[in-house]
Design an enzyme around this catalytic site. Sequence first.
Site, PDB file in Angstrom:
ATOM      1  N   ASP A   1       2.685  19.718  52.017  1.00 17.21           N
ATOM      2  CA  ASP A   1       1.061  19.170  52.305  1.00 17.21           C
ATOM      3  C   ASP A   1       0.662  18.252  51.365  1.00 17.21           C
ATOM      4  OD1 ASP A   1      -1.682  18.899  53.008  1.00 17.21           O
ATOM      5  OD2 ASP A   1      -2.216  20.732  51.933  1.00 17.21           O
TER       6      ASP A   1
ATOM      7  N   ASP B   1      -1.356  15.078  57.713  1.00 14.97           N
ATOM      8  CA  ASP B   1      -0.918  15.064  56.227  1.00 14.97           C
ATOM      9  C   ASP B   1      -0.222  16.444  55.870  1.00 14.97           C
ATOM     10  OD1 ASP B   1      -3.215  16.459  56.463  1.00 14.97           O
ATOM     11  OD2 ASP B   1      -4.233  15.915  54.579  1.00 14.97           O
ATOM     12  N   GLU B   2       0.045  17.189  56.987  1.00 13.01           N
ATOM     13  CA  GLU B   2       0.788  18.278  56.590  1.00 13.01           C
ATOM     14  C   GLU B   2       1.856  18.748  57.669  1.00 13.01           C
ATOM     15  OE1 GLU B   2      -1.599  21.889  56.442  1.00 13.01           O
ATOM     16  OE2 GLU B   2      -3.302  21.104  57.428  1.00 13.01           O
TER      17      GLU B   2
END
Length: 435
Positions: A15, A118-119
């Site tokens: 993350d 974003d992860e």
Amino acid sequence: MDRENSENRIIFHVDVNSAFLSWSAVKRLKEDPKALDLRTVPSAVGGDVATRHGVITARSIPAKKYGVTTGEPVAQALKKCPDLILVPSDFDTYRAYSHRFMDILRSYSRLVEPASIDEAFVDITEFISEMPGIGEVDPADPAVREAAVKVADMIRDNVRRALGFTVNVGISTNKLLSKMASDFRKPDLTHELWPDQVPSKMWPLKIGDLFGCGPKTAAKLEGMGIRTIGDAAAMDPAILRVLLGESSGEYIHQAANGRGSTLVRVEREAAKSYSNETTTAQDITRDNYEEQAPVIIRKLSDKVSARLKKDSVKGLTVTVTVKTSDFRRHSRQTRLERATDDGNEIFQSSMKLLRSLMFGEGGEQGLYKEQSGIRLLGVGVSSLTQGDEEESQMTLEDLAKAREQAALRADPEMDRLLDMINGKFGSGTIRRGGR
């Protein structure tokens, strides 16, 4: 092996720390190394910077200490922190860094499932099994756990050095626990949460901290005296099903006991391809490249060509994949002018890609500068067409670009907000109503 039911998987959740804010900060520092690093001061992304209207979409850790939260109005955030620095959203930059971030993850594993921009979840089992002294992966083995932490730290260091921002990595045997672990404490940290650690590390947490337990569900559970994850784990599942409904009650009970899926799903578009790969008998180095590489690439290209012809399909995109002697995967691809199923054309394109990847071109450093050799080679063809169709299927990237262009012409501010929300919380979370 059935990955959905296997307990012998090592799953990472990776993350990006304060993604939008971090990516904006990195871009500013690249443009001006003397610029203020937004991550070190109270700052946030979102809203109209000039009018200070709108909502916060990301904030720095210093801003978090003032109580600034994502999703709250900018005006409210400024009351909490009058010196809050606001920066505008920059979706082109976010997409660019997201792609590079995912590429790094794919260099460690073929099994990467983006959870949002974003992860991502990464099944790292194969990589760890190839590390010296490991072999068969048993998550209860202290050596395997030590190796997993080592690889997680490698990923964090790689992202930090190559891209300039930090990530958290959660380690476990399933997606639920790895996600929980990555959220323990930030930034730039590795956390383990193995099944045997659930009672000590997870059960004392508030029920609202359980992944998938929303505020309304948490409030309902707290009203019944279920205040911690451990309380839910010990509760009769039948009572939870009555209280929350069949599916929600069952999920809360299973999740509270640390049970979750081990299946890391790769992107659907990536599966729409024909590919073959092989482990080399010996590492292909600079010294034996001209002798070894063309022979293997020719065989792989011919195999892919035969499969394409058998199914009467052609492809526009050729991809070469290598696994270097440090067990990391790297790939490079090119888009042809016309779709092909021809083995020689696939071979020629693949050799150009491989040479560029290993030796570099245009001032870019090749892998031979830092790696000792190639231990696996792969050739693939994607962007498929049926029969004699001249145009390829539109890829997800093509579709995204087309929809974005149409949206920007219609209502740029509204659709940028929609893109942000769906990118952060999942596709389809919110969509435009009919005009």
